[in-house]
Design a protein around this motif. Structure first.
Motif, PDB file in Angstrom:
ATOM      1  N   ASP A 191      26.020 147.485  55.442  1.00  0.00           N
ATOM      2  CA  ASP A 191      25.815 147.082  56.831  1.00  0.00           C
ATOM      3  C   ASP A 191      26.483 145.735  57.097  1.00  0.00           C
ATOM      4  O   ASP A 191      27.033 145.495  58.172  1.00  0.00           O
ATOM      5  CB  ASP A 191      24.320 146.985  57.145  1.00  0.00           C
ATOM      6  N   GLN A 192      26.436 144.853  56.094  1.00  0.00           N
ATOM      7  CA  GLN A 192      27.105 143.560  56.230  1.00  0.00           C
ATOM      8  C   GLN A 192      28.619 143.744  56.286  1.00  0.00           C
ATOM      9  O   GLN A 192      29.318 143.016  57.009  1.00  0.00           O
ATOM     10  CB  GLN A 192      26.720 142.650  55.068  1.00  0.00           C
ATOM     11  N   LEU A 193      29.126 144.712  55.535  1.00  0.00           N
ATOM     12  CA  LEU A 193      30.555 145.018  55.580  1.00  0.00           C
ATOM     13  C   LEU A 193      30.947 145.479  56.981  1.00  0.00           C
ATOM     14  O   LEU A 193      31.948 145.035  57.549  1.00  0.00           O
ATOM     15  CB  LEU A 193      30.884 146.101  54.550  1.00  0.00           C
ATOM     16  N   ALA A 194      30.132 146.368  57.544  1.00  0.00           N
ATOM     17  CA  ALA A 194      30.431 146.900  58.873  1.00  0.00           C
ATOM     18  C   ALA A 194      30.360 145.821  59.946  1.00  0.00           C
ATOM     19  O   ALA A 194      31.149 145.824  60.894  1.00  0.00           O
ATOM     20  CB  ALA A 194      29.456 148.029  59.202  1.00  0.00           C
ATOM     21  N   ASP A 195      29.432 144.886  59.787  1.00  0.00           N
ATOM     22  CA  ASP A 195      29.259 143.830  60.787  1.00  0.00           C
ATOM     23  C   ASP A 195      30.277 142.699  60.644  1.00  0.00           C
ATOM     24  O   ASP A 195      30.467 141.909  61.564  1.00  0.00           O
ATOM     25  CB  ASP A 195      27.847 143.241  60.691  1.00  0.00           C
ATOM     26  N   GLY A 196      30.907 142.613  59.485  1.00  0.00           N
ATOM     27  CA  GLY A 196      31.844 141.538  59.221  1.00  0.00           C
ATOM     28  C   GLY A 196      33.237 141.816  59.758  1.00  0.00           C
ATOM     29  O   GLY A 196      33.459 142.744  60.543  1.00  0.00           O
ATOM     30  N   GLU A 197      34.197 141.018  59.291  1.00  0.00           N
ATOM     31  CA  GLU A 197      35.576 141.158  59.769  1.00  0.00           C
ATOM     32  C   GLU A 197      36.151 142.529  59.450  1.00  0.00           C
ATOM     33  O   GLU A 197      36.975 143.059  60.203  1.00  0.00           O
ATOM     34  CB  GLU A 197      36.452 140.071  59.134  1.00  0.00           C
ATOM     35  N   ALA A 198      35.711 143.129  58.330  1.00  0.00           N
ATOM     36  CA  ALA A 198      36.243 144.434  57.940  1.00  0.00           C
ATOM     37  C   ALA A 198      35.826 145.525  58.911  1.00  0.00           C
ATOM     38  O   ALA A 198      36.448 146.587  58.967  1.00  0.00           O
ATOM     39  CB  ALA A 198      35.770 144.792  56.531  1.00  0.00           C
ATOM     40  N   GLY A 199      34.775 145.272  59.710  1.00  0.00           N
ATOM     41  CA  GLY A 199      34.300 146.298  60.630  1.00  0.00           C
ATOM     42  C   GLY A 199      35.359 146.764  61.612  1.00  0.00           C
ATOM     43  O   GLY A 199      35.360 147.927  62.026  1.00  0.00           O
ATOM     44  N   ALA A 200      36.285 145.881  61.952  1.00  0.00           N
ATOM     45  CA  ALA A 200      37.316 146.257  62.915  1.00  0.00           C
ATOM     46  C   ALA A 200      38.282 147.274  62.328  1.00  0.00           C
ATOM     47  O   ALA A 200      38.516 148.344  62.908  1.00  0.00           O
ATOM     48  CB  ALA A 200      38.064 145.013  63.381  1.00  0.00           C
ATOM     49  N   TYR A 201      38.851 146.972  61.152  1.00  0.00           N
ATOM     50  CA  TYR A 201      39.822 147.922  60.590  1.00  0.00           C
ATOM     51  C   TYR A 201      39.147 149.172  60.046  1.00  0.00           C
ATOM     52  O   TYR A 201      39.798 150.207  59.860  1.00  0.00           O
ATOM     53  CB  TYR A 201      40.734 147.265  59.546  1.00  0.00           C
ATOM     54  N   LEU A 202      37.831 149.089  59.808  1.00  0.00           N
ATOM     55  CA  LEU A 202      37.097 150.272  59.373  1.00  0.00           C
ATOM     56  C   LEU A 202      36.593 151.101  60.548  1.00  0.00           C
ATOM     57  O   LEU A 202      35.820 152.036  60.378  1.00  0.00           O
ATOM     58  CB  LEU A 202      35.916 149.871  58.484  1.00  0.00           C
TER      59      LEU A 202
END
Length: 511
Positions: free
Chosen positions: A495-506
């Protein structure tokens, strides 16, 4: 449920929503297929996506549910299947050119059980060739990238399955674990990966690497999801001579409970210290503090022969590889090179194996063949088996005093792609913590315990339990997951990955 709600829901939540008919399996499946199309060009978690087949499976589940049929808790939920499980009519390569284009005429027992539970199979995930590797860089079809940092490895051999979860391309995945191939990718991608007790899940229809070590197991983003999947695939299989004829441990009950009050947890002193990244050890120690807060008793335990596990494993495993891969002789199925009518059978076999196998596979075949050769068998393979017995005895002695053993799941966080390709020994050391449980056959799992402060990458916390005590693994994992959720204020590490900067390219943020 909208697209983002579907992608970020747990498998248990999706199964409940599908059963309640607040969303259809077709809608859920289409959301994940769209996510694969959007991001897998960068992640490369999948080798084959069966979009038409997945939607047909989902439609069939919806029809059954609309007809009033009661199905299991994961019915209609999509899953990514490691490309080592046979699936009838679907390309199955084990990441090798040797099996390029092969379509099995039958299903693995695990595949069949997934289908019987109504789980929708999205496609086949990338892996190190014949499961030989710790980074998914040995795939004949190119490496998979870690969604936390696309320049880093997602672990191996099941990096595709773990990356599919971290990239929100699937809510569930299947892996196999021979020396850590479920747990190590889980650790470096911030996901959950469990190796069941050897014999607890069927190996029938799983392309063999090392038969006394291989074990299928669940991969997920939460402990409960992994337990629900474990319950689906586990149980006795007459088609597998190593399958245990015993009740499946109460893994779902344990995952729902998470009660570790009075549980004795032993820290393996040999699995830490020099060679372990400071951030890994820091997060591991913090996780221990949380389990202590939850009511567990923490003690230190010595398992002196664990330090020999890596060396013994790299004699036993290649020996079994040498035997198992002898079947790829270009005569019955798979790649055939040089069959022009002028060459002998032996020449065609040699040319085909040279062209079909990658460098790491060839390396392990040669190591194993040497270890089994006349005059060297006792010195190498025989000695390694004796070490294996000593490791098993270390576990037995430790479990007389504690309920579970724990350690970091990996000595370091995810390293950069290409960093260890030219140094096989450095690559092999990625599995230092996970190999002992494969050697002994006991249950073990890796659970996210935070991000290393030096690089912001996931750290895994390994839990090891006695054979057929798989429920203890889930009990500790669930307790840790809950305490961390309280600290983070969010459900999971991904969830932290999705909310972080990576969330855009993901593709996990609205434009």
């Amino acid at each position: 449920m909208n697209r983002l709600e579907i992608l970020r829901a747990t498998a248990a939540e999706l199964g409940a929503a599908i059963a309640a008919r607040t969303v259809t399996s077709v809608e859920v499946t289409r959301a994940f297929l769209d996510q694969i199309e959007a991001v897998d060009g960068r992640v490369h978690a999948f080798l084959h996506v069966d979009a038409a087949g997945a939607l047909a499976q989902a439609a069939a589940i919806d029809e059954r549910l609309d007809g009033g049929e009661k199905l299991g808790p994961l019915a209609g939920v999509p899953l990514a299947l490691k490309d080592i499980f046979c699936q009838e009519g679907i390309p199955t390569t084990a990441g090798s050119k040797t099996l390029e284009g092969w379509r099995p005429p039958y299903d693995a027992t695990v595949t069949r059980r997934l289908q019987e539970a109504g789980i929708v199979i999205l496609g086949k995930t990338n892996m190190d060739e014949f499961a030989m590797g710790s980074s998914t860089e040995n795939s004949a079809y190119g490496p998979t990238h870690n969604p936390w940092d696309l320049d880093r490895i997602p672990g191996g051999s099941g990096g595709g399955s773990a990356a599919s979860l971290a990239a929100f391309e699937a809510p569930l995945a299947m892996g196999t674990d021979t020396g850590g191939s479920i747990r190590q990718p889980g650790a470096v991608t911030g996901t959950v990966g469990v190796k069941p007790t050897y014999g607890g899940t069927s190996r029938y229809g799983v392309i063999a690497m090392a038969s006394s070590l291989d074990q299928p197991g669940p991969c997920a983003r939460t402990v409960l999801d992994a337990a629900l999947l474990h319950e689906v695939i586990a149980g006795h299989d007459p088609a597998d001579s190593t399958s245990i004829d015993a009740p499946v441990p109460p893994v779902v009950e344990a995952a729902r409970s998470g009660d570790v009050t009075g549980l004795r947890i032993g820290i393996v002193t040999e699995l830490g210290g020099e060679g372990y990244a400071p951030g890994v050890e820091q997060r591991f120690r913090e996780a221990l503090d949380l389990l202590r807060e939850a009511g567990a008793e923490i003690v230190e335990v010595s398992c002196p022969h664990f330090r020999y596990a890596l060396g013994a494993y790299y004699l036993i495993m290649p020996s079994e590889v040498s035997s198992n891969l002898a079947r790829y002789d270009a005569m019955r199925y798979g790649l055939r090179v040089g069959d022009d009518g002028a060459r002998s059978t032996e020449e065609v076999m040699s040319l085909s194996r040279a062209a079909g196998f990658g460098d790491e596979v060839k390396r392990r075949i040669m190591l194993g063949t040497y270890a089994l050769s006349s005059g060297y068998y006792d010195a190498y393979y025989g000695s390694a088996q004796r070490v294996r017995t000593l490791i098993d005895q270390d576990f037995d002695a430790a479990f007389q005093d504690v309920d579970v053993l724990v350690s970091p799941a990996t000595p370091t966080t995810a390293f950069k792609l290409g960093e260890r390709v030219a140094d096989p020994l450095a690559m092999y050391k990625s599995d230092l913590c996970t190999i002992p449980s494969n050697m002994a056959g006991n249950a073990a799992g890796s659970f996210p315990c935070g991000l290393a402060p030096e690089d912001g990458l996931p750290v895994g916390f390994q839990v090891m339990a006695p054979p057929l005590a798989d429920d203890r693994v889930y009990r500790v994992g669930a307790a840790l997951e809950r305490k961390l959720a309280e600290r983070w204020g969010t459900g999971t590490l991904t969830d932290q990955l999705a909310d972080g900067e990576a969330g855009a390219y993901l593709n996990l943020k609205e434009a």
